[in-house]
Motif scaffolding. Sequence first.
Motif, short mmCIF file in Angstrom:
data_model
loop_
_atom_site.label_atom_id
_atom_site.label_comp_id
_atom_site.label_asym_id
_atom_site.label_seq_id
_atom_site.Cartn_x
_atom_site.Cartn_y
_atom_site.Cartn_z
N HIS A 23 0.84 -1.21 0.00
CA HIS A 23 0.00 0.00 0.00
C HIS A 23 0.87 1.25 0.00
O HIS A 23 0.59 2.21 -0.72
CB HIS A 23 -0.90 0.03 1.24
CG HIS A 23 -2.15 -0.76 1.12
ND1 HIS A 23 -3.35 -0.23 0.73
CD2 HIS A 23 -2.39 -2.06 1.34
CE1 HIS A 23 -4.26 -1.17 0.73
NE2 HIS A 23 -3.70 -2.29 1.10
N LEU A 24 1.89 1.23 0.83
CA LEU A 24 2.77 2.40 0.93
C LEU A 24 3.48 2.67 -0.40
O LEU A 24 3.59 3.82 -0.83
CB LEU A 24 3.78 2.21 2.06
CG LEU A 24 4.61 3.43 2.44
CD1 LEU A 24 3.73 4.62 2.77
CD2 LEU A 24 5.51 3.09 3.61
N ARG A 25 3.91 1.61 -1.06
CA ARG A 25 4.53 1.76 -2.38
C ARG A 25 3.53 2.43 -3.34
O ARG A 25 3.89 3.32 -4.11
CB ARG A 25 4.96 0.39 -2.90
CG ARG A 25 6.23 0.42 -3.69
CD ARG A 25 6.72 -0.95 -4.12
NE ARG A 25 7.22 -1.75 -3.01
CZ ARG A 25 6.66 -2.88 -2.56
NH1 ARG A 25 5.60 -3.37 -3.12
NH2 ARG A 25 7.18 -3.53 -1.55
N SER A 26 2.28 1.99 -3.27
CA SER A 26 1.23 2.57 -4.12
C SER A 26 1.00 4.04 -3.81
O SER A 26 0.78 4.85 -4.71
CB SER A 26 -0.08 1.80 -3.95
OG SER A 26 0.06 0.48 -4.39
N VAL A 27 1.03 4.38 -2.53
CA VAL A 27 0.83 5.77 -2.12
C VAL A 27 1.94 6.65 -2.70
O VAL A 27 1.68 7.75 -3.20
CB VAL A 27 0.77 5.90 -0.58
CG1 VAL A 27 0.80 7.35 -0.15
CG2 VAL A 27 -0.46 5.20 -0.04
N LEU A 44 -3.20 6.37 2.62
CA LEU A 44 -2.32 6.50 3.78
C LEU A 44 -3.03 6.01 5.04
O LEU A 44 -2.42 5.38 5.92
CB LEU A 44 -1.86 7.95 3.97
CG LEU A 44 -0.69 8.38 3.12
CD1 LEU A 44 -0.45 9.88 3.27
CD2 LEU A 44 0.57 7.61 3.48
N HIS A 45 -4.31 6.30 5.13
CA HIS A 45 -5.11 5.83 6.26
C HIS A 45 -5.12 4.30 6.29
O HIS A 45 -4.99 3.69 7.36
CB HIS A 45 -6.53 6.39 6.16
CG HIS A 45 -7.41 6.00 7.30
ND1 HIS A 45 -7.24 6.49 8.58
CD2 HIS A 45 -8.45 5.13 7.36
CE1 HIS A 45 -8.14 5.95 9.36
NE2 HIS A 45 -8.90 5.12 8.65
N ALA A 46 -5.25 3.66 5.14
CA ALA A 46 -5.24 2.20 5.06
C ALA A 46 -3.89 1.65 5.52
O ALA A 46 -3.84 0.64 6.23
CB ALA A 46 -5.55 1.75 3.64
N VAL A 47 -2.81 2.30 5.13
CA VAL A 47 -1.47 1.87 5.56
C VAL A 47 -1.36 1.99 7.08
O VAL A 47 -0.90 1.06 7.76
CB VAL A 47 -0.37 2.72 4.88
CG1 VAL A 47 1.00 2.45 5.51
CG2 VAL A 47 -0.34 2.47 3.39
N GLU A 48 -1.79 3.12 7.60
CA GLU A 48 -1.73 3.36 9.03
C GLU A 48 -2.53 2.30 9.80
O GLU A 48 -2.06 1.78 10.82
CB GLU A 48 -2.28 4.76 9.32
CG GLU A 48 -2.21 5.19 10.75
CD GLU A 48 -2.75 6.59 10.92
OE1 GLU A 48 -2.13 7.35 11.70
OE2 GLU A 48 -3.79 6.93 10.32
N LYS A 49 -3.71 1.97 9.33
CA LYS A 49 -4.55 0.96 10.00
C LYS A 49 -3.88 -0.41 9.95
O LYS A 49 -3.92 -1.14 10.94
CB LYS A 49 -5.94 0.89 9.35
CG LYS A 49 -6.75 2.16 9.47
CD LYS A 49 -7.16 2.42 10.87
CE LYS A 49 -8.51 1.77 11.09
NZ LYS A 49 -9.08 2.03 12.39
N ALA A 50 -3.29 -0.77 8.83
CA ALA A 50 -2.63 -2.07 8.70
C ALA A 50 -1.45 -2.18 9.65
O ALA A 50 -1.27 -3.21 10.32
CB ALA A 50 -2.18 -2.29 7.26
N VAL A 51 -0.65 -1.14 9.75
CA VAL A 51 0.49 -1.15 10.65
C VAL A 51 0.01 -1.18 12.10
O VAL A 51 0.54 -1.93 12.94
CB VAL A 51 1.43 0.06 10.39
CG1 VAL A 51 2.49 0.18 11.48
CG2 VAL A 51 2.07 -0.07 9.02
#
Length: 92
Positions: A23-27, A44-51
């Motif tokens: 996801h971060l790479r995509s962002v 970015l919100h999705a990345v934050e939630k996953a982490v």
Amino acid sequence: MSEPHLHESHPQVVARLKRAQGHLRSVIEMIEAGKPCVDVAQQLHAVEKAVGQAKRTLIQDHVDHCLEDAVVAGGRDQRRSLDEFRAITKYL
């Protein structure tokens, strides 16, 4: 050399983090491509939630297994467990 510190949840944590990495790479690509900020923020919100979920899973597993085992063992392990608990709670 110490033994690896592995738990049953570690493969799940790794899988979550790899998804977050993707996801971060995509962002980054979205930002470089000039995509709308709302779309970037959503990803970015999705990345934050996953982490965050990976972190919660790791900490919960640690509390459920490492600290519980040490408390059951008693003695010096209880002091070590309390110290570990204090250390890990700063990441909650």
